[in-house]
Design an enzyme around this catalytic site. Sequence first.
Site, PDB file in Angstrom:
ATOM      1  N   LYS A 162       0.868  -1.109   0.031  1.00  0.00           N
ATOM      2  CA  LYS A 162       0.154  -0.153   0.059  1.00  0.00           C
ATOM      3  C   LYS A 162       0.929   1.461   0.075  1.00  0.00           C
ATOM      4  O   LYS A 162       0.678   2.148  -0.670  1.00  0.00           O
ATOM      5  CB  LYS A 162      -0.877   0.141   1.178  1.00  0.00           C
ATOM      6  CG  LYS A 162      -1.838   1.168   1.120  1.00  0.00           C
ATOM      7  CD  LYS A 162      -2.907   0.593   2.291  1.00  0.00           C
ATOM      8  CE  LYS A 162      -2.648   0.995   3.810  1.00  0.00           C
ATOM      9  NZ  LYS A 162      -2.209   2.473   4.270  1.00  0.00           N
ATOM     10  N   SER A 163       1.713   1.330   0.987  1.00  0.00           N
ATOM     11  CA  SER A 163       2.822   2.558   1.106  1.00  0.00           C
ATOM     12  C   SER A 163       3.388   2.783  -0.414  1.00  0.00           C
ATOM     13  O   SER A 163       3.600   4.008  -0.914  1.00  0.00           O
ATOM     14  CB  SER A 163       3.907   2.188   1.858  1.00  0.00           C
ATOM     15  OG  SER A 163       3.435   2.322   3.409  1.00  0.00           O
TER      16      SER A 163
ATOM     17  N   GLY B  96      -4.464   8.349   5.547  1.00  0.00           N
ATOM     18  CA  GLY B  96      -3.724   9.225   6.342  1.00  0.00           C
ATOM     19  C   GLY B  96      -2.510   9.458   5.214  1.00  0.00           C
ATOM     20  O   GLY B  96      -2.031  10.816   5.216  1.00  0.00           O
TER      21      GLY B  96
ATOM     22  N   ARG C 248      -8.077  12.507  12.780  1.00  0.00           N
ATOM     23  CA  ARG C 248      -6.548  12.011  12.995  1.00  0.00           C
ATOM     24  C   ARG C 248      -5.736  13.399  12.773  1.00  0.00           C
ATOM     25  O   ARG C 248      -5.812  14.387  12.215  1.00  0.00           O
ATOM     26  CB  ARG C 248      -6.043  11.214  11.861  1.00  0.00           C
ATOM     27  CG  ARG C 248      -6.704   9.775  12.075  1.00  0.00           C
ATOM     28  CD  ARG C 248      -6.233   8.908  10.992  1.00  0.00           C
ATOM     29  NE  ARG C 248      -4.884   8.594  11.171  1.00  0.00           N
ATOM     30  CZ  ARG C 248      -4.256   7.580  10.164  1.00  0.00           C
ATOM     31  NH1 ARG C 248      -4.908   7.093   9.223  1.00  0.00           N
ATOM     32  NH2 ARG C 248      -3.029   7.248  10.466  1.00  0.00           N
TER      33      ARG C 248
ATOM     34  N   GLN D  25       5.338   9.199   7.318  1.00  0.00           N
ATOM     35  CA  GLN D  25       4.223  10.176   6.413  1.00  0.00           C
ATOM     36  C   GLN D  25       4.857  11.651   6.885  1.00  0.00           C
ATOM     37  O   GLN D  25       4.904  12.431   5.914  1.00  0.00           O
ATOM     38  CB  GLN D  25       2.973  10.142   7.142  1.00  0.00           C
ATOM     39  CG  GLN D  25       2.291   8.603   6.895  1.00  0.00           C
ATOM     40  CD  GLN D  25       0.973   8.563   7.388  1.00  0.00           C
ATOM     41  OE1 GLN D  25       0.456   9.191   7.949  1.00  0.00           O
ATOM     42  NE2 GLN D  25       0.279   7.420   6.917  1.00  0.00           N
TER      43      GLN D  25
ATOM     44  N   ASP E 174       2.390  -0.855  12.008  1.00  0.00           N
ATOM     45  CA  ASP E 174       1.179  -1.562  11.313  1.00  0.00           C
ATOM     46  C   ASP E 174       0.713  -2.905  11.810  1.00  0.00           C
ATOM     47  O   ASP E 174      -0.279  -3.412  11.816  1.00  0.00           O
ATOM     48  CB  ASP E 174       1.187  -1.361   9.792  1.00  0.00           C
ATOM     49  CG  ASP E 174       0.848   0.293   9.564  1.00  0.00           C
ATOM     50  OD1 ASP E 174       0.637   1.038  10.370  1.00  0.00           O
ATOM     51  OD2 ASP E 174       1.295   0.633   8.320  1.00  0.00           O
TER      52      ASP E 174
ATOM     53  N   LYS F 103      -3.706   5.958  14.859  1.00  0.00           N
ATOM     54  CA  LYS F 103      -4.004   5.506  13.521  1.00  0.00           C
ATOM     55  C   LYS F 103      -5.461   5.436  12.841  1.00  0.00           C
ATOM     56  O   LYS F 103      -6.058   6.246  13.543  1.00  0.00           O
ATOM     57  CB  LYS F 103      -3.571   3.908  13.547  1.00  0.00           C
ATOM     58  CG  LYS F 103      -2.074   3.960  13.728  1.00  0.00           C
ATOM     59  CD  LYS F 103      -1.196   4.277  12.597  1.00  0.00           C
ATOM     60  CE  LYS F 103       0.370   4.352  12.880  1.00  0.00           C
ATOM     61  NZ  LYS F 103       1.054   5.084  12.008  1.00  0.00           N
TER      62      LYS F 103
ATOM     63  N   ARG G 100      -5.677   2.570  18.337  1.00  0.00           N
ATOM     64  CA  ARG G 100      -5.518   1.012  18.078  1.00  0.00           C
ATOM     65  C   ARG G 100      -5.064   0.455  19.462  1.00  0.00           C
ATOM     66  O   ARG G 100      -5.275  -0.708  19.426  1.00  0.00           O
ATOM     67  CB  ARG G 100      -4.366   0.654  16.810  1.00  0.00           C
ATOM     68  CG  ARG G 100      -4.879   0.556  15.616  1.00  0.00           C
ATOM     69  CD  ARG G 100      -3.920   0.179  14.693  1.00  0.00           C
ATOM     70  NE  ARG G 100      -4.728   0.197  13.384  1.00  0.00           N
ATOM     71  CZ  ARG G 100      -3.978   0.525  12.153  1.00  0.00           C
ATOM     72  NH1 ARG G 100      -2.696   0.451  12.214  1.00  0.00           N
ATOM     73  NH2 ARG G 100      -4.676   0.575  10.978  1.00  0.00           N
TER      74      ARG G 100
ATOM     75  N   ARG H 170      -6.862  -3.102   9.742  1.00  0.00           N
ATOM     76  CA  ARG H 170      -6.126  -3.784  10.345  1.00  0.00           C
ATOM     77  C   ARG H 170      -6.647  -4.620  11.717  1.00  0.00           C
ATOM     78  O   ARG H 170      -6.379  -5.426  12.091  1.00  0.00           O
ATOM     79  CB  ARG H 170      -4.741  -3.123  10.837  1.00  0.00           C
ATOM     80  CG  ARG H 170      -4.011  -2.519   9.214  1.00  0.00           C
ATOM     81  CD  ARG H 170      -2.571  -2.350   9.561  1.00  0.00           C
ATOM     82  NE  ARG H 170      -2.065  -1.336   8.479  1.00  0.00           N
ATOM     83  CZ  ARG H 170      -1.821  -1.761   7.388  1.00  0.00           C
ATOM     84  NH1 ARG H 170      -1.893  -3.044   6.846  1.00  0.00           N
ATOM     85  NH2 ARG H 170      -1.548  -0.918   6.575  1.00  0.00           N
TER      86      ARG H 170
HETATM   87  C1  S3P Z   1       2.798   4.783   6.243  1.00  0.00           C
HETATM   88  C2  S3P Z   1       3.421   5.214   7.363  1.00  0.00           C
HETATM   89  C3  S3P Z   1       3.137   4.865   8.614  1.00  0.00           C
HETATM   90  C4  S3P Z   1       2.220   3.512   8.554  1.00  0.00           C
HETATM   91  C5  S3P Z   1       1.084   4.124   7.539  1.00  0.00           C
HETATM   92  C6  S3P Z   1       1.644   4.167   6.178  1.00  0.00           C
HETATM   93  C7  S3P Z   1       3.515   5.204   4.940  1.00  0.00           C
HETATM   94  O1  S3P Z   1       2.601   5.979   9.607  1.00  0.00           O
HETATM   95  O2  S3P Z   1       1.385   3.334   9.820  1.00  0.00           O
HETATM   96  O3  S3P Z   1       0.253   2.816   7.649  1.00  0.00           O
HETATM   97  O4  S3P Z   1       2.839   4.783   3.850  1.00  0.00           O
HETATM   98  O5  S3P Z   1       4.155   6.256   4.943  1.00  0.00           O
HETATM   99  P1  S3P Z   1       3.439   6.766  10.213  1.00  0.00           P
HETATM  100  O6  S3P Z   1       4.485   7.356   9.244  1.00  0.00           O
HETATM  101  O7  S3P Z   1       2.551   7.995  10.458  1.00  0.00           O
HETATM  102  O8  S3P Z   1       3.994   6.102  11.474  1.00  0.00           O
END
Ligand code: S3P
Length: 424
Positions: free
Chosen positions: A23-24, A94, A122, A167, A312, A339, A343, A386
Amino acid sequence: MTNIKVSKNQNGLRGCVEIPADKSISHRAVMFSSLAKGKSLIKNFSSGADPHSTLEVFSRLGIRHEFLDEKTLEIFSDGKLQLPLQALDCGNSGTTMRLMTGILAGQNFDCTLIGDTSLSKRPMKRVIEPVSLMGGCVEAVDGHAPLKIFGRELNGIDYVSKIASAQVKSCVLLAGLFADGITSVTEPYVSRNHTELMLKYLGADLTVEGKKVSVKRSGLTAKEIDICGDISSAAFFIVAGLIVPNSDIILKNVGLNPTRTGILDVVRAMGGDIEILDARESAGEPVGDLRVKYSDLRACQICGEIIPRLIDELPVIAVLASQAAGQTVVKDAGDLRNKESDRISALVCELKKIGIDIEETSDGFIVNGKAKITGGAEVETYHDHRLAMSLYVAGLVAEKEILVKDFEWVDISFPEFLGLFASL
Ligand code: S3P
């Protein structure tokens, strides 16, 4: 709303599944290809709703894409975004909202990012603050979406983030692509580095020195990006394979980027039988197949540097810990409260309902393992994919059937989840 019943697996999980796209990385593939000049080809794109929200956001910013088949698409861009006619809807994602804040802050137009009920709760201050220090202008409602972004000229900064968050790091680096001078981000522990790897692959002027990443204003070049499988999706199968007696499964094409493999370290510390087969590389990311067998597990401590490498996976790690001898303690994971749901409290509340011995702490949880999972209850999913999938895995070893409510939330990251479990 889809409620599903899960009952104890009596025979063991056996067979082989191909793990769907990360996904990322899927988000980043769309974002960076949309900023790159030319025609990009993305292979094995995620079918999850979140990456599709990112794709939709870029359509509204004037970037055209075309699917060649369900998972292969081309993106056509001249490297410039256009003023959108409506608010940009990030859905539940997010990653979309926080990374887009960085991309949009330095454009020559104003726009608004919106999200669903969960995303609108969030915290966004973590990205608004560094972008503002760069000269950006973002208006929020008490630190939450909707975010109104006023395009500005940006200047580079040397930002030291209090939290290890990919992020936040990515938001600042993406704003840095459009800023004067050098933009650097330093984080307390290294979080997932897909942004760094992909920006470099597409030709950005980016350097990494330990926990500090720096970028200069850069144009990107359109290329082919082949996305590997998501270790965060594989995690549900890893845990199920380890805790369902008589299991022996192979998970194919799992991304093994060291910034994401904390779960493998935990499994090894717990004495789990997991083996990496055919380690290889795909589009700059390490990849392999995993063989997982039912194992006799012992508790372990999870804290500090490893947390961003398995953030995650913590909900399903709680289920894993429930089947390990001794007390597993998870600390330094307070950001889990921010999250898709809180969570920590959601997980503890629902796992207790099915008999797991788990206690909430301010920044994690404590699980006393080997208590029988009694099951026989209805559990809630809190709009959180999740959590839904973790509860499903717990149901596979519960004495009595459990009912997981609103299971459709899995579609956010992993619509193939039930089908793949059924194939084992
Ligand atoms: C992600 C970073 C993570 C993760 C999220 C996806 C990303 O969040 O929990 O599901 O794709 O950069 P954080 O960077 O806020 O920890």
